[in-house]
Design a protein around this motif. Structure first.
Motif, PDB file in Angstrom:
ATOM      1  N   GLY A  33       0.754  -1.100   0.104  1.00  0.00           N
ATOM      2  CA  GLY A  33       0.075   0.000   0.023  1.00  0.00           C
ATOM      3  C   GLY A  33       0.718   1.073  -0.028  1.00  0.00           C
ATOM      4  O   GLY A  33       0.306   2.393  -0.385  1.00  0.00           O
ATOM      5  N   CYS A  34       2.150   1.034   0.454  1.00  0.00           N
ATOM      6  CA  CYS A  34       2.853   2.459   0.423  1.00  0.00           C
ATOM      7  C   CYS A  34       4.210   2.148  -0.353  1.00  0.00           C
ATOM      8  O   CYS A  34       4.724   1.114  -0.272  1.00  0.00           O
ATOM      9  CB  CYS A  34       3.367   2.644   2.005  1.00  0.00           C
ATOM     10  N   ALA A  35       4.487   2.976  -1.091  1.00  0.00           N
ATOM     11  CA  ALA A  35       5.954   3.006  -1.879  1.00  0.00           C
ATOM     12  C   ALA A  35       7.163   2.835  -0.861  1.00  0.00           C
ATOM     13  O   ALA A  35       7.361   3.470   0.197  1.00  0.00           O
ATOM     14  CB  ALA A  35       6.076   4.133  -2.782  1.00  0.00           C
ATOM     15  N   ASN A  36       8.121   2.157  -1.405  1.00  0.00           N
ATOM     16  CA  ASN A  36       9.438   2.075  -0.292  1.00  0.00           C
ATOM     17  C   ASN A  36      10.109   3.370  -0.820  1.00  0.00           C
ATOM     18  O   ASN A  36      10.753   3.898   0.101  1.00  0.00           O
ATOM     19  CB  ASN A  36      10.130   1.017  -0.949  1.00  0.00           C
ATOM     20  N   ARG A  37      10.048   4.188  -2.076  1.00  0.00           N
ATOM     21  CA  ARG A  37      10.697   5.287  -2.242  1.00  0.00           C
ATOM     22  C   ARG A  37       9.768   6.150  -2.592  1.00  0.00           C
ATOM     23  O   ARG A  37       8.647   6.181  -3.407  1.00  0.00           O
ATOM     24  CB  ARG A  37      11.534   5.113  -3.469  1.00  0.00           C
ATOM     25  N   LEU A  38       9.975   7.681  -2.289  1.00  0.00           N
ATOM     26  CA  LEU A  38       9.234   8.708  -2.613  1.00  0.00           C
ATOM     27  C   LEU A  38       9.612   9.077  -4.157  1.00  0.00           C
ATOM     28  O   LEU A  38      10.525   8.723  -4.569  1.00  0.00           O
ATOM     29  CB  LEU A  38       9.369   9.802  -1.639  1.00  0.00           C
ATOM     30  N   PRO A  39       8.905  10.015  -4.612  1.00  0.00           N
ATOM     31  CA  PRO A  39       9.079  10.573  -5.924  1.00  0.00           C
ATOM     32  C   PRO A  39      10.699  11.022  -6.071  1.00  0.00           C
ATOM     33  O   PRO A  39      11.207  10.881  -7.294  1.00  0.00           O
ATOM     34  CB  PRO A  39       8.017  11.392  -6.511  1.00  0.00           C
ATOM     35  N   ASN A  40      11.093  11.653  -4.927  1.00  0.00           N
ATOM     36  CA  ASN A  40      12.586  12.315  -5.091  1.00  0.00           C
ATOM     37  C   ASN A  40      13.635  11.245  -4.894  1.00  0.00           C
ATOM     38  O   ASN A  40      14.866  11.589  -4.903  1.00  0.00           O
ATOM     39  CB  ASN A  40      12.406  13.401  -4.125  1.00  0.00           C
ATOM     40  N   GLY A  41      13.092  10.062  -4.963  1.00  0.00           N
ATOM     41  CA  GLY A  41      14.168   9.087  -4.579  1.00  0.00           C
ATOM     42  C   GLY A  41      14.522   8.705  -3.213  1.00  0.00           C
ATOM     43  O   GLY A  41      15.215   7.730  -2.800  1.00  0.00           O
ATOM     44  N   HIS A  42      13.983   9.487  -2.278  1.00  0.00           N
ATOM     45  CA  HIS A  42      14.337   9.299  -0.870  1.00  0.00           C
ATOM     46  C   HIS A  42      13.506   7.893  -0.332  1.00  0.00           C
ATOM     47  O   HIS A  42      12.451   7.575  -0.914  1.00  0.00           O
ATOM     48  CB  HIS A  42      13.557  10.460   0.073  1.00  0.00           C
ATOM     49  N   VAL A  43      14.083   7.419   0.744  1.00  0.00           N
ATOM     50  CA  VAL A  43      13.624   6.249   1.423  1.00  0.00           C
ATOM     51  C   VAL A  43      12.160   6.585   2.252  1.00  0.00           C
ATOM     52  O   VAL A  43      12.370   7.568   2.778  1.00  0.00           O
ATOM     53  CB  VAL A  43      14.543   5.496   2.112  1.00  0.00           C
ATOM     54  N   ASN A  44      11.069   6.025   2.130  1.00  0.00           N
ATOM     55  CA  ASN A  44       9.890   6.523   2.697  1.00  0.00           C
ATOM     56  C   ASN A  44       9.964   5.885   4.259  1.00  0.00           C
ATOM     57  O   ASN A  44       9.549   4.709   4.492  1.00  0.00           O
ATOM     58  CB  ASN A  44       8.852   5.852   1.864  1.00  0.00           C
ATOM     59  N   PHE A  45      10.809   6.597   5.024  1.00  0.00           N
ATOM     60  CA  PHE A  45      10.824   5.857   6.375  1.00  0.00           C
ATOM     61  C   PHE A  45       9.738   6.055   7.255  1.00  0.00           C
ATOM     62  O   PHE A  45       9.574   4.864   8.115  1.00  0.00           O
ATOM     63  CB  PHE A  45      12.145   6.850   6.812  1.00  0.00           C
ATOM     64  N   GLU A  46       8.807   6.677   6.976  1.00  0.00           N
ATOM     65  CA  GLU A  46       7.588   6.739   7.555  1.00  0.00           C
ATOM     66  C   GLU A  46       6.778   5.311   7.622  1.00  0.00           C
ATOM     67  O   GLU A  46       6.348   4.708   8.503  1.00  0.00           O
ATOM     68  CB  GLU A  46       6.592   7.830   7.205  1.00  0.00           C
ATOM     69  N   LYS A  47       7.010   4.723   6.431  1.00  0.00           N
ATOM     70  CA  LYS A  47       6.218   3.625   6.191  1.00  0.00           C
ATOM     71  C   LYS A  47       7.183   2.475   6.973  1.00  0.00           C
ATOM     72  O   LYS A  47       6.447   1.561   7.761  1.00  0.00           O
ATOM     73  CB  LYS A  47       6.450   3.130   4.599  1.00  0.00           C
ATOM     74  N   PHE A  48       8.273   2.540   7.011  1.00  0.00           N
ATOM     75  CA  PHE A  48       9.258   1.491   7.831  1.00  0.00           C
ATOM     76  C   PHE A  48       9.115   1.525   9.110  1.00  0.00           C
ATOM     77  O   PHE A  48       9.234   0.741   9.876  1.00  0.00           O
ATOM     78  CB  PHE A  48      10.641   1.610   7.232  1.00  0.00           C
ATOM     79  N   LEU A  49       8.810   2.692   9.684  1.00  0.00           N
ATOM     80  CA  LEU A  49       8.483   2.803  11.112  1.00  0.00           C
ATOM     81  C   LEU A  49       7.268   1.901  11.483  1.00  0.00           C
ATOM     82  O   LEU A  49       7.265   1.502  12.610  1.00  0.00           O
ATOM     83  CB  LEU A  49       8.340   4.431  11.545  1.00  0.00           C
ATOM     84  N   GLU A  50       6.246   2.128  10.719  1.00  0.00           N
ATOM     85  CA  GLU A  50       4.924   1.185  11.035  1.00  0.00           C
ATOM     86  C   GLU A  50       5.169  -0.191  10.699  1.00  0.00           C
ATOM     87  O   GLU A  50       4.809  -1.040  11.502  1.00  0.00           O
ATOM     88  CB  GLU A  50       3.768   1.822   9.973  1.00  0.00           C
ATOM     89  N   LEU A  51       6.125  -0.587   9.754  1.00  0.00           N
ATOM     90  CA  LEU A  51       6.587  -2.007   9.697  1.00  0.00           C
ATOM     91  C   LEU A  51       7.205  -2.414  10.894  1.00  0.00           C
ATOM     92  O   LEU A  51       6.963  -3.360  11.449  1.00  0.00           O
ATOM     93  CB  LEU A  51       7.148  -2.220   8.311  1.00  0.00           C
ATOM     94  N   ALA A  52       8.142  -1.384  11.302  1.00  0.00           N
ATOM     95  CA  ALA A  52       8.893  -1.867  12.569  1.00  0.00           C
ATOM     96  C   ALA A  52       8.138  -2.121  13.539  1.00  0.00           C
ATOM     97  O   ALA A  52       8.543  -2.999  14.655  1.00  0.00           O
ATOM     98  CB  ALA A  52      10.119  -1.165  12.496  1.00  0.00           C
ATOM     99  N   LYS A  53       6.902  -1.261  13.842  1.00  0.00           N
ATOM    100  CA  LYS A  53       6.380  -1.472  15.132  1.00  0.00           C
ATOM    101  C   LYS A  53       5.415  -2.652  15.002  1.00  0.00           C
ATOM    102  O   LYS A  53       5.344  -3.440  16.173  1.00  0.00           O
ATOM    103  CB  LYS A  53       5.156  -0.230  15.005  1.00  0.00           C
ATOM    104  N   GLN A  54       4.971  -3.149  13.942  1.00  0.00           N
ATOM    105  CA  GLN A  54       4.208  -4.399  13.889  1.00  0.00           C
ATOM    106  C   GLN A  54       5.433  -5.557  14.011  1.00  0.00           C
ATOM    107  O   GLN A  54       4.905  -6.505  14.736  1.00  0.00           O
ATOM    108  CB  GLN A  54       3.686  -4.454  12.213  1.00  0.00           C
ATOM    109  N   VAL A  55       6.290  -5.628  13.328  1.00  0.00           N
ATOM    110  CA  VAL A  55       7.116  -6.630  13.456  1.00  0.00           C
ATOM    111  C   VAL A  55       7.950  -6.878  14.871  1.00  0.00           C
ATOM    112  O   VAL A  55       7.981  -7.842  15.391  1.00  0.00           O
ATOM    113  CB  VAL A  55       8.375  -6.713  12.308  1.00  0.00           C
ATOM    114  N   GLY A  56       8.065  -5.617  15.343  1.00  0.00           N
ATOM    115  CA  GLY A  56       8.759  -5.350  16.868  1.00  0.00           C
ATOM    116  C   GLY A  56       7.981  -6.007  17.995  1.00  0.00           C
ATOM    117  O   GLY A  56       8.355  -6.791  18.800  1.00  0.00           O
TER     118      GLY A  56
END
Length: 472
Positions: free
Chosen positions: A386-409
């Motif tokens: 549902g969320c891109a790993n990268r934003l249009p400017n090529g940046h890593v979408n860290f907001e997504k990975f914080l949510e992922l880490a919360k669930q896995v953690g």
């Protein structure tokens, strides 16, 4: 139905903060903050943020989040290589004469980072390249302090012990899987009445629920947090040459756990369809209803769902004469708890209750939370899709990975609980090795128990008698 796979404080829901705060807004060193939270950055900036210095150490939540998600963009050995290279550069570890005072400030921090990495993602260090980078870094700082040699040995010893334990557990599961598949092959040819059945091995629902919890926690203990990410690895758009982990999707423990769920479904259905007499079949159904209820009380939602799924398989649910002898009120309550309506609203409410109980628990018995695994995978899958790993400017979408880490953690916290119940080897051996019917075998056993009701069932029964029993 059976499924198909489509430093502790860091993990506890209260200890894991999804917010990595800064006092300022905007950009700092290539990191983008919004409302005080890190939201995006270039991969280089995120790697730099991971690297300790003489007066900086990254937050635990950041370390876990980045090490978990970075493998979508860069393989662990490449990441560790870059971390070590930058440390050597920044701390001037290649200089002929080392600045011992500086390195004594930096040394404990890099050792701490390497320790956290080895403790949380030990499977990364099955690669020799990883061990090589680790040893190289410690050899560079060790001349400044004798204690670093001792710490390196302790780190490597703990890592080897952990990998040996995990490897031993994996081998055990592999042996079990091989033994079971052999029995399945034999069973496809002719499903005779099985001599032993579950009630002769264990007649107490509470005891069986406890032993199922043993199996669940044992299998969960082998699943590395990275497997949740590696299950959904795609090609990184900024690296057109290859997919990370293209050689091997390192998700074997996760897949083995899904197979265990499927086995339990089929075992329950086999045990119900096996007895010749309707009264005995009804007795087995009522037994499994009681086991499922005890699993719910313990917080073992995965076994609970597998039992309910087994009882809802068509060869079992069609046994109307058998079900008429069953007191079904308790079963309907359990079905209601695991009802998929509203995206499993009832189950999610019960899971939150169990998670809250776990946080305030005074004993391991109260800490047990074993989630319905297929749904956890599905949640993580949809978060990833549902969320891109990268934003249009090529940046890593860290907001997504914080949510992922919360669930896995949260899951990592739950899987670390030690099972408080006494183990019964006989019951566990039976759960792992008892022969089970294939789907065709289940249908044949079901039709043999209660005759087909319509022409479609009659045709299928005739076909199965011919192919499995060699009868016309």
């Amino acid at each position: 139905m059976p499924q198909t796979l489509s430093s502790t404080s860091m993990f506890t829901p209260c200890g894991f903060s999804p917010h990595l705060h800064t006092s300022k807004e905007g950009e700092q060193g290539g990191l983008i903050f919004q409302d005080g939270n890190l939201t995006s950055a270039s991969l280089d900036a995120l790697i730099q943020h991971l690297i300790p210095t003489t007066d900086y150490y990254p937050e635990k939540a950041y370390i876990f989040t980045f090490l978990l998600s970075s493998r979508l963009f860069i393989e662990p050995h490449e990441l560790l290589s870059r971390v070590c290279h930058k440390c050597i550069e920044q701390q001037r570890l290649d200089d002929p004469v080392l600045d011992k005072a500086r390195i004594r400030k930096f040394g404990p921090k890099i050792l701490q980072l390497l320790t956290e990495w080895t403790e949380t993602f030990p499977y990364d260090f099955q690669e020799e390249r990883m061990i090589g980078h680790l040893k190289d870094m410690i050899h560079r700082i060790a001349p400044c302090d004798e204690a670093y040699w001792k710490k390196m040995n302790q780190l490597l010893q703990a890592l080897n012990q952990k990998l040996a334990t995990l490897s031993h557990g994996q081998e055990g599961i592999l042996k079990i899987s091989t033994a079971v598949s052999d029995k399945l092959v034999a069973f496809k040819t002719k499903p005779p009445s099985i001599q032993r059945e579950i009630l002769s091995v264990c007649s107490d629902p509470y005891t069986l629920a406890q032993q199922l919890t043993h199996v669940e926690l044992e299998r969960l203990s082998h699943i590395g947090p990275e497997e949740f990410v590696q299950a959904f690895v795609h090609k990184d758009p900024l690296d057109g040459t290859k997919t990370c982990f293209s050689e091997q999707k390192k998700t074997s423990n996760l897949e083995a756990y899904v197979k265990w769920f499927n086995r339990l479904c089929y075992l329950v259905a086999t045990e119900i369809c096996m007895p010749a007499k309707k009264k005995q079949r009804a007795q087995v159904i009522e037994f499994f209803i009681d086991v499922a209820r005890e699993c719910f009380n313990i917080g073992n939602f995965n076994s609970l769902m597998a039992i309910i799924s087994g009882m809802n398989m068509s060869p079992v649910s069609r046994l109307k004469k058998t079900w008429s002898k069953v007191k079904t009120a308790k079963f309907f309550i359990l079905e209601h708890q695991m009802d998929p309506t509203g995206n499993f609203y009832n189950y999610r409410t019960a899971l939150r209750g169990a998670a809250h109980r776990s946080l305030t628990a005074h004993s391991n018995r109260e800490k047990i939370v074993i989630p319905f695994f297929s749904l956890l995978i599905k949640d993580i899958y949809f978060l990833n899709e549902g969320c891109a790993n990268r934003l249009p400017n090529g940046h890593v979408n860290f907001e997504k990975f914080l949510e992922l880490a919360k669930q896995v953690g949260e899951f990592i916290t739950w899987k670390q609980v030690e099972c408080p119940f006494e183990q019964d080897p006989n019951i566990i051996h039976y759960l792992h090795t008892a022969p089970i019917f294939t789907e065709d075998g289940l249908y044949l056993a079901s039709y043999e128990s209660e005759s087909p009701e319509n022409q479609t069932e009659k045709d299928r029964w005739k076909s199965l008698r011919s192919t499995i029993l060699g009868k016309t």
